[in-house]
Scaffold this motif. Structure first.
Motif, PDB file in Angstrom:
ATOM      1  N   ILE A   1       0.204  -1.312  -0.430  1.00  0.00           N
ATOM      2  CA  ILE A   1       0.039   0.208  -0.094  1.00  0.00           C
ATOM      3  C   ILE A   1       0.649   1.631  -0.009  1.00  0.00           C
ATOM      4  CG2 ILE A   1      -1.317  -1.301   1.000  1.00  0.00           C
ATOM      5  CD1 ILE A   1      -0.685   0.203   3.930  1.00  0.00           C
ATOM      6  N   LYS A   2       0.274   2.114  -0.656  1.00  0.00           N
ATOM      7  CA  LYS A   2       0.955   3.426  -0.823  1.00  0.00           C
ATOM      8  C   LYS A   2       0.367   4.227   0.281  1.00  0.00           C
ATOM      9  CE  LYS A   2       2.624   5.513  -4.509  1.00  0.00           C
ATOM     10  NZ  LYS A   2       3.264   6.305  -4.920  1.00  0.00           N
ATOM     11  N   VAL A   3       1.205   5.401   1.020  1.00  0.00           N
ATOM     12  CA  VAL A   3       1.016   5.652   2.216  1.00  0.00           C
ATOM     13  C   VAL A   3       0.115   7.162   1.822  1.00  0.00           C
ATOM     14  CG1 VAL A   3       1.691   6.696   4.436  1.00  0.00           C
ATOM     15  CG2 VAL A   3       2.393   4.539   4.605  1.00  0.00           C
ATOM     16  N   ASP A   4      -0.504   7.172   2.567  1.00  0.00           N
ATOM     17  CA  ASP A   4      -1.345   8.714   2.269  1.00  0.00           C
ATOM     18  C   ASP A   4      -1.977   9.330   3.905  1.00  0.00           C
ATOM     19  OD1 ASP A   4      -3.789   7.553   3.373  1.00  0.00           O
ATOM     20  OD2 ASP A   4      -4.265   7.297   1.240  1.00  0.00           O
ATOM     21  N   SER A   5      -2.361   9.851   3.926  1.00  0.00           N
ATOM     22  CA  SER A   5      -2.846  11.101   4.839  1.00  0.00           C
ATOM     23  C   SER A   5      -3.797   9.929   6.240  1.00  0.00           C
ATOM     24  CB  SER A   5      -3.110  11.785   4.615  1.00  0.00           C
ATOM     25  OG  SER A   5      -4.542  12.236   3.718  1.00  0.00           O
ATOM     26  N   ARG A   6      -4.744   8.878   5.589  1.00  0.00           N
ATOM     27  CA  ARG A   6      -5.283   8.284   6.393  1.00  0.00           C
ATOM     28  C   ARG A   6      -4.763   8.214   7.525  1.00  0.00           C
ATOM     29  NH1 ARG A   6      -7.522   3.401   2.973  1.00  0.00           N
ATOM     30  NH2 ARG A   6      -5.518   4.271   1.851  1.00  0.00           N
TER      31      ARG A   6
END
Length: 63
Positions: free
Chosen positions: A22-27
């Motif tokens: 997975i690519k890390v985002d602001s969640r």
């Protein structure tokens, strides 16, 4: 604790399951589900420690 920066990737894996990246985002949290791979484990390896008389072992394998 180490942190992963937004935009970086994390890969989750476990023996017998397909890995997921997975690519890390602001969640703040993620739900990860690994899918079992049934044909990955075609053989079983048994490792044992200890001693046993060979005739006793043979009797257990070939009664």
């Amino acid at each position: 604790m180490d942190y992963v920066a937004i935009g970086q990737s994390i890969t989750f894996s476990f023996v017998g399951y397909s890995s997921q990246t997975i690519k890390v985002d602001s969640r703040a949290s993620y739900t990860i589900a690994l899918v079992a791979v049934s044909n990955l484990m075609e053989e079983t390896v048994v490792v044992g420690y200890g001693r046993q008389k060979s005739e006793t072992s043979r009797d257990l394998l070939f009664p």
